[in-house]
Scaffold this motif. Structure first.
Motif, PDB file in Angstrom:
ATOM      1  N   UNK A 122       4.500  10.850  -0.670  1.00  0.00           N
ATOM      2  CA  UNK A 122       4.039  11.315  -1.975  1.00  0.00           C
ATOM      3  C   UNK A 122       2.821  10.513  -2.438  1.00  0.00           C
ATOM      4  N   UNK A 123       2.800   9.224  -2.067  1.00  0.00           N
ATOM      5  CA  UNK A 123       1.667   8.357  -2.377  1.00  0.00           C
ATOM      6  C   UNK A 123       1.362   7.527  -1.139  1.00  0.00           C
ATOM      7  N   UNK A 124       0.110   7.057  -1.052  1.00  0.00           N
ATOM      8  CA  UNK A 124      -0.286   6.267   0.117  1.00  0.00           C
ATOM      9  C   UNK A 124      -1.036   5.019  -0.332  1.00  0.00           C
ATOM     10  N   UNK A 125      -0.620   3.874   0.206  1.00  0.00           N
ATOM     11  CA  UNK A 125      -1.331   2.616  -0.007  1.00  0.00           C
ATOM     12  C   UNK A 125      -2.229   2.378   1.211  1.00  0.00           C
ATOM     13  N   UNK A 126      -3.529   2.363   0.992  1.00  0.00           N
ATOM     14  CA  UNK A 126      -4.496   2.125   2.060  1.00  0.00           C
ATOM     15  C   UNK A 126      -4.818   0.641   2.023  1.00  0.00           C
ATOM     16  N   UNK A 127      -4.264  -0.096   2.983  1.00  0.00           N
ATOM     17  CA  UNK A 127      -4.358  -1.552   2.970  1.00  0.00           C
ATOM     18  C   UNK A 127      -5.526  -2.038   3.818  1.00  0.00           C
ATOM     19  N   UNK A 128      -6.320  -2.927   3.229  1.00  0.00           N
ATOM     20  CA  UNK A 128      -7.477  -3.525   3.902  1.00  0.00           C
ATOM     21  C   UNK A 128      -7.297  -5.036   3.998  1.00  0.00           C
ATOM     22  N   UNK A 129      -8.143  -5.667   4.786  1.00  0.00           N
ATOM     23  CA  UNK A 129      -8.206  -7.123   4.867  1.00  0.00           C
ATOM     24  C   UNK A 129      -9.415  -7.580   4.059  1.00  0.00           C
ATOM     25  N   UNK A 137       6.533   6.343  -0.464  1.00  0.00           N
ATOM     26  CA  UNK A 137       5.206   5.727  -0.494  1.00  0.00           C
ATOM     27  C   UNK A 137       4.967   5.055   0.846  1.00  0.00           C
ATOM     28  N   UNK A 138       3.874   5.421   1.499  1.00  0.00           N
ATOM     29  CA  UNK A 138       3.568   4.896   2.834  1.00  0.00           C
ATOM     30  C   UNK A 138       2.422   3.895   2.768  1.00  0.00           C
ATOM     31  N   UNK A 139       2.523   2.870   3.615  1.00  0.00           N
ATOM     32  CA  UNK A 139       1.441   1.883   3.768  1.00  0.00           C
ATOM     33  C   UNK A 139       0.697   2.207   5.061  1.00  0.00           C
ATOM     34  N   UNK A 140      -0.597   2.475   4.970  1.00  0.00           N
ATOM     35  CA  UNK A 140      -1.383   2.741   6.175  1.00  0.00           C
ATOM     36  C   UNK A 140      -2.566   1.777   6.240  1.00  0.00           C
ATOM     37  N   UNK A 141      -3.121   1.663   7.400  1.00  0.00           N
ATOM     38  CA  UNK A 141      -4.273   0.784   7.598  1.00  0.00           C
ATOM     39  C   UNK A 141      -4.388   0.411   9.060  1.00  0.00           C
ATOM     40  N   UNK A 142      -5.514  -0.173   9.413  1.00  0.00           N
ATOM     41  CA  UNK A 142      -5.694  -0.610  10.803  1.00  0.00           C
ATOM     42  C   UNK A 142      -4.713  -1.752  11.103  1.00  0.00           C
ATOM     43  N   UNK A 143      -4.508  -2.051  12.369  1.00  0.00           N
ATOM     44  CA  UNK A 143      -3.628  -3.178  12.719  1.00  0.00           C
ATOM     45  C   UNK A 143      -4.140  -4.501  12.152  1.00  0.00           C
ATOM     46  N   UNK A 144      -3.199  -5.406  11.897  1.00  0.00           N
ATOM     47  CA  UNK A 144      -3.486  -6.803  11.520  1.00  0.00           C
ATOM     48  C   UNK A 144      -4.107  -6.982  10.136  1.00  0.00           C
ATOM     49  N   UNK A 145      -3.829  -6.049   9.234  1.00  0.00           N
ATOM     50  CA  UNK A 145      -4.283  -6.255   7.850  1.00  0.00           C
ATOM     51  C   UNK A 145      -3.141  -6.774   6.977  1.00  0.00           C
ATOM     52  N   UNK A 146      -1.953  -6.891   7.547  1.00  0.00           N
ATOM     53  CA  UNK A 146      -0.824  -7.437   6.801  1.00  0.00           C
ATOM     54  C   UNK A 146       0.142  -6.403   6.266  1.00  0.00           C
ATOM     55  N   UNK A 147       0.222  -5.238   6.932  1.00  0.00           N
ATOM     56  CA  UNK A 147       1.106  -4.179   6.443  1.00  0.00           C
ATOM     57  C   UNK A 147       2.565  -4.615   6.419  1.00  0.00           C
ATOM     58  N   UNK A 148       3.019  -5.222   7.505  1.00  0.00           N
ATOM     59  CA  UNK A 148       4.427  -5.628   7.557  1.00  0.00           C
ATOM     60  C   UNK A 148       4.734  -6.746   6.566  1.00  0.00           C
ATOM     61  N   UNK A 149       3.799  -7.678   6.404  1.00  0.00           N
ATOM     62  CA  UNK A 149       3.996  -8.757   5.437  1.00  0.00           C
ATOM     63  C   UNK A 149       4.087  -8.201   4.022  1.00  0.00           C
ATOM     64  N   UNK A 150       3.213  -7.245   3.714  1.00  0.00           N
ATOM     65  CA  UNK A 150       3.227  -6.613   2.393  1.00  0.00           C
ATOM     66  C   UNK A 150       4.515  -5.811   2.205  1.00  0.00           C
ATOM     67  N   UNK A 151       4.920  -5.100   3.242  1.00  0.00           N
ATOM     68  CA  UNK A 151       6.174  -4.333   3.216  1.00  0.00           C
ATOM     69  C   UNK A 151       7.349  -5.260   2.889  1.00  0.00           C
TER      70      UNK A 151
END
Length: 457
Positions: free
Chosen positions: A105-112, A25-39
């Motif tokens: 297999x799945x993608x999390x599209x992370x927003x702010x 499962x991959x986390x994608x999104x623009x920079x600075x939406x908190x991907x690493x924090x969520x990870x």
């Protein structure tokens, strides 16, 4: 700390038995939406051995996750953006999405949740919709109920209303994980054919993976099949060597141009993670000229955590002057012993894929793994071993029972009334005692400490 981590505790998130591939499962999104924090929120605190090696945790972008016995591998594409100029961000964002689409297999599209939708997010949404993959729209930084207003802006992305979380506080993360893992089975066991030994060739770009694969196939002419163009765009080839069918997976397919060349290593990691999860043996290929780098150590740690047998192959020794090879090899091994102290069981083979040098030695080491992983220690031998350990190491008298639960790889259970009585040095001592009589080369041994109030015979 490295010394402490020589002991192979059973890690949450890994079933090292005959394993069905864990979804990626991959986390994608623009920079600075908190991907690493969520990870980091999802991964929690891991006993990742590679984390004790200087410089290897800073940019870790993958981790096994266990949520209510549902297991998957999480990829954080945010690691791709480190040290990039601002004008490269959009190109890298799009490239990371393409990689996630290809590999996950799945993608999390992370927003702010606190900002407006930007044009790059519109572009991402179009690529994701066209992929046919399962997409989870998730709005981060929703620190309270007032942040959970379902606004029209979200619907232009084409995924309906988002789920809201706060990665920093953990708010609603558990509820989202329930949704994310709803279709992931808790039963990860799957019979792996005893007839085929699956070997992943892992390494950075241009280290010689494809050359090695081609040379290995040429080493034994009984080619069963050569399969290209699979869904993951890896190359799989089967050979029969000494009567054993071996399937090699080469992950050398990724090629990117332009500004993202220097980031190719992080893109290719996703493919390497997939290959490791689907193999029994990981051949970690290093460059004799460059030595070990952070990403190599990352992958070694992941392979060990996943219970894979590991062989370190040092390629391109043909560049070393003949009269300096022995000295170069000694220096290389000395450095590996320091940098990969958590892999004392992994053999090091020096090869030249181009000149086909020492490939028979590598193949023999690969074949040894088949028996190594299947090692089942007779109960009488194990009882004698633990009796000797208790006699020589008084503190181990706290052990109520010690037995082997599984093979492939070998997993042992140590029962005690209080886990705190069992120090890491006791487990290391037991592992060394086991390996003295049953070496099991290339293969990790896992000792699970279980607290019990029951008496056992």
């Amino acid at each position: 700390m490295i010394e402490k981590l020589l002991v192979n505790f059973r890690l949450v998130g890994n079933d090292r038995t005959k394993m069905k591939k864990q979804p990626i499962i991959a986390i994608v999104g623009k920079p600075n939406v908190g991907k690493s924090t969520f990870f980091n929120r999802l991964c929690g605190r891991r006993q990742a051995i590679e984390s004790e090696i200087p410089g290897t945790t800073r940019d870790r972008i993958y981790s096994p996750v266990n949520w209510c016995k549902k297991k998957f591998i999480l990829i954080d594409t945010a690691g791709i953006f480190s040290a990039c100029a601002k004008n490269e961000m959009n190109e890298l964002t799009e490239a990371s999405v393409e990689t996630a689409i290809s590999e996950a297999d799945k993608i999390i599209f992370l927003l702010d949740a606190t900002s407006e939708i930007e044009s790059i997010e519109i572009k991402i949404s179009k690529k994701l919709r066209a992929s046919g993959k399962k997409i989870y729209l998730l709005a981060n930084k929703a620190d309270n109920a007032n942040s959970e207003t379902i606004e029209q802006k979200y619907f232009q992305l084409g995924f309906g209303a988002p789920n809201f979380v706060s990665a920093i506080s953990g708010r609603s993360v558990g509820d989202f994980l329930d949704i994310l893992t709803a279709d992931i089975s808790t039963d990860v066991k799957e019979i792996i054919s005893d007839d085929v030994l699956k070997v992943a060739i892992i390494g950075r770009p241009n280290v010689g993976k494809s050359t090695l694969l081609n040379s290995l196939i040429g080493e034994e002419k009984a080619i069963v099949s050569s399969i290209a163009g699979t869904t993951r765009d890896a190359t799989k080839s089967e050979i029969i060597y000494a009567g054993v069918k071996i399937e090699f997976v080469d992950t050398a397919g990724i090629r990117r141009s332009g500004k993202i060349d220097r980031n190719i290593e992080k893109f290719s990691v996703i493919r390497a993670v997939r290959a490791i999860s689907e193999s029994q043996v990981a051949v970690i290929l290093l460059n004799a000229e460059e030595g070990l780098v952070n990403q190599d150590a990352h992958l070694c740690g992941l392979a060990k955590d996943e219970g894979k047998s590991i062989i370190i192959a040092v390629n391109k020794i043909d560049v070393w002057p003949e009269n300096e090879k022995k000295e170069k090899m000694s220096e290389f091994i000395y450095k590996l012993q320091k940098d990969l102290a958590f892999l004392p069981f992994a053999p090091v083979i020096f090869v030249s894929a181009k000149d086909e040098k020492n490939l028979k030695i590598l193949l023999k080491k690969i074949l040894e793994v088949k028996d190594s992983r299947a090692t089942k220690i007779p109960e009488d031998d194990l009882k004698k071993l633990i009796d000797e350990a208790i006699e020589n190491h008084p503190q181990i008298r706290k052990v109520i029972k010690f037995y082997q639960e599984k093979t492939n790889p070998p997993i042992f259970k140590l029962l005690t009334k209080n886990k705190e009585w069992i120090h890491f040095s006791h487990l290391r001592y037991l592992e060394n005692k086991i390996r003295d009589q049953f070496p099991m080369p290339s293969t990790p041994i896992f000792i699970d400490v279980i607290e019990t109030k029951k008496k056992h015979s």
